[in-house]
Write an enzyme that holds these catalytic residues in place. Structure first.
Site, PDB file in Angstrom:
ATOM      1  N   PRO A   2       0.835  -1.218   0.000  1.00  0.00           N
ATOM      2  CA  PRO A   2       0.000   0.000   0.000  1.00  0.00           C
ATOM      3  C   PRO A   2       0.865   1.261   0.000  1.00  0.00           C
ATOM      4  CG  PRO A   2      -0.737  -1.566   1.665  1.00  0.00           C
ATOM      5  CD  PRO A   2       0.581  -2.063   1.153  1.00  0.00           C
ATOM      6  N   GLU A   3       0.524   2.186  -0.885  1.00  0.00           N
ATOM      7  CA  GLU A   3       1.217   3.482  -0.947  1.00  0.00           C
ATOM      8  C   GLU A   3       0.230   4.571  -0.530  1.00  0.00           C
ATOM      9  OE1 GLU A   3       3.350   3.966  -4.675  1.00  0.00           O
ATOM     10  OE2 GLU A   3       3.458   1.800  -4.951  1.00  0.00           O
ATOM     11  N   HIS A  92      -5.667 -13.934   9.218  1.00  0.00           N
ATOM     12  CA  HIS A  92      -4.384 -13.263   9.439  1.00  0.00           C
ATOM     13  C   HIS A  92      -4.478 -12.059  10.375  1.00  0.00           C
ATOM     14  CE1 HIS A  92      -3.041 -15.859   6.232  1.00  0.00           C
ATOM     15  NE2 HIS A  92      -3.775 -15.240   5.331  1.00  0.00           N
ATOM     16  N   ARG A 111       1.722 -11.471   5.608  1.00  0.00           N
ATOM     17  CA  ARG A 111       3.177 -11.647   5.610  1.00  0.00           C
ATOM     18  C   ARG A 111       3.863 -11.076   6.842  1.00  0.00           C
ATOM     19  NH1 ARG A 111       5.050 -10.192  -0.392  1.00  0.00           N
ATOM     20  NH2 ARG A 111       7.042 -10.894   0.448  1.00  0.00           N
ATOM     21  N   ARG A 150      21.477  16.628  -4.598  1.00  0.00           N
ATOM     22  CA  ARG A 150      21.514  15.180  -4.518  1.00  0.00           C
ATOM     23  C   ARG A 150      22.077  14.658  -5.831  1.00  0.00           C
ATOM     24  NH1 ARG A 150      18.717  12.790  -0.247  1.00  0.00           N
ATOM     25  NH2 ARG A 150      17.608  14.362   0.919  1.00  0.00           N
TER      26      ARG A 150
END
Ligand code: ZN
Length: 269
Positions: A2-3, A92, A111, A150
């Site tokens: 998920p973002e 889960h 997971r 950067r």
């Protein structure tokens, strides 16, 4: 994983059932992923009212009465579910908050990479995060300032949560496509016009994805519709919707990366 758009969707869906409720009890079934340890975290949350629920980067943030925050990071496969009295338990379940409404907020996570923190503030738990890409203060010049100086490849730089908060693999690939920037381009080699395009692309991609309730690629994150509109992510071997060239998959910093070789030409060395 998920973002920002998927986490934002969870926050919007669960906020109405959480704000104003008191936490009666907290229980973890995967104690390793709770900070501080379970009993200390449970004591800090017990009896506290959830005053607000929002998102910071990819974190779900519960603001508790008394000033502490609960942070939930869904990581690879986490999702929130409601545990309704008398209903079958979802699969889960790794952690559960029992609320005074009688419902339980559940963190389900096949997971087990999901994390929970109870802390005084976000920085104390996870360090300083970069700006929110949809915040009005996140302007093209603010992005340029973060990239200048950067010398890293642009994709890993955008994935760095201390540079910009909330982007992951899907929306970074999509943003770079719409900005017509190759993911290996060094950040200090980007022209001002490219940075402006990138800034606009990030915001447009994220706004569209929130509107579509995020991307559902497998069962882990349900309910999203953005997968139908992805331009490059997961489309290796399929024609670019813009130019017809075949989308190519490559590895950038060990992450699967998707580019249109014609729309996103590699920068010259
Ligand atoms: Zn193309």
């Amino acid at each position: 994983m998920p973002e920002l758009p998927e986490v934002e969707t969870f926050v919007r869906n669960f906020r109405p059932g959480l704000v104003g409720r008191r936490i009666v009890a907290f229980e973890s079934h995967w104690k390793r992923n709770v900070r501080p340890r379970e009993q200390v975290a449970a004591r800090a949350m017990r009896g506290k009212q959830i005053e607000a629920v929002n998102r910071r980067g990819k974190l779900i943030v519960l603001h508790l009465s008394g000033g502490k925050v609960v942070l939930i990071h869904l990581r690879m496969s986490g999702r929130l579910e409601w545990g309704e009295p008398g209903a079958a338990e979802p699969r889960h379940v790794r952690a559960a908050w029992r609320l005074d409404s009688g419902r339980r907020l559940l963190l389900c996570d096949a997971r087990k990479f999901g994390r929970i923190w109870v802390a005084d503030d976000i920085a104390a738990a996870v360090g300083t995060l970069g700006p929110e890409p949809l915040d009005p203060h996140f302007t093209a010049s603010a992005l340029a300032a973060r990239l200048a100086g950067r010398r890293r490849q642009i994709k890993p730089l955008l994935l760095d949560q201390s540079v910009v908060a909330g982007l992951g693999n899907i929306y970074t690939d999509e943003s770079l496509f719409y900005a017509r920037i190759h993911p290996l381009t060094r950040s200090d080699r980007l022209a001002p016009g490219q940075v402006r395009r990138l800034h606009a692309a990030i915001r447009r991609v994220l706004r569209t994805a929130i509107d579509r309730h995020g991307t559902t690629i497998d069962w882990i994150y349900p309910g999203g519709r953005m997968q139908r509109e992805l331009a490059v992510y997961g489309r290796a071997g399929e024609p670019c919707r813009r130019c017809g060239a075949l989308i190519v998959a490559l590895r950038v910093g060990q992450r699967g990366t998707h580019v249109c070789p014609r729309c996103q030409p590699a920068a010259e060395r």
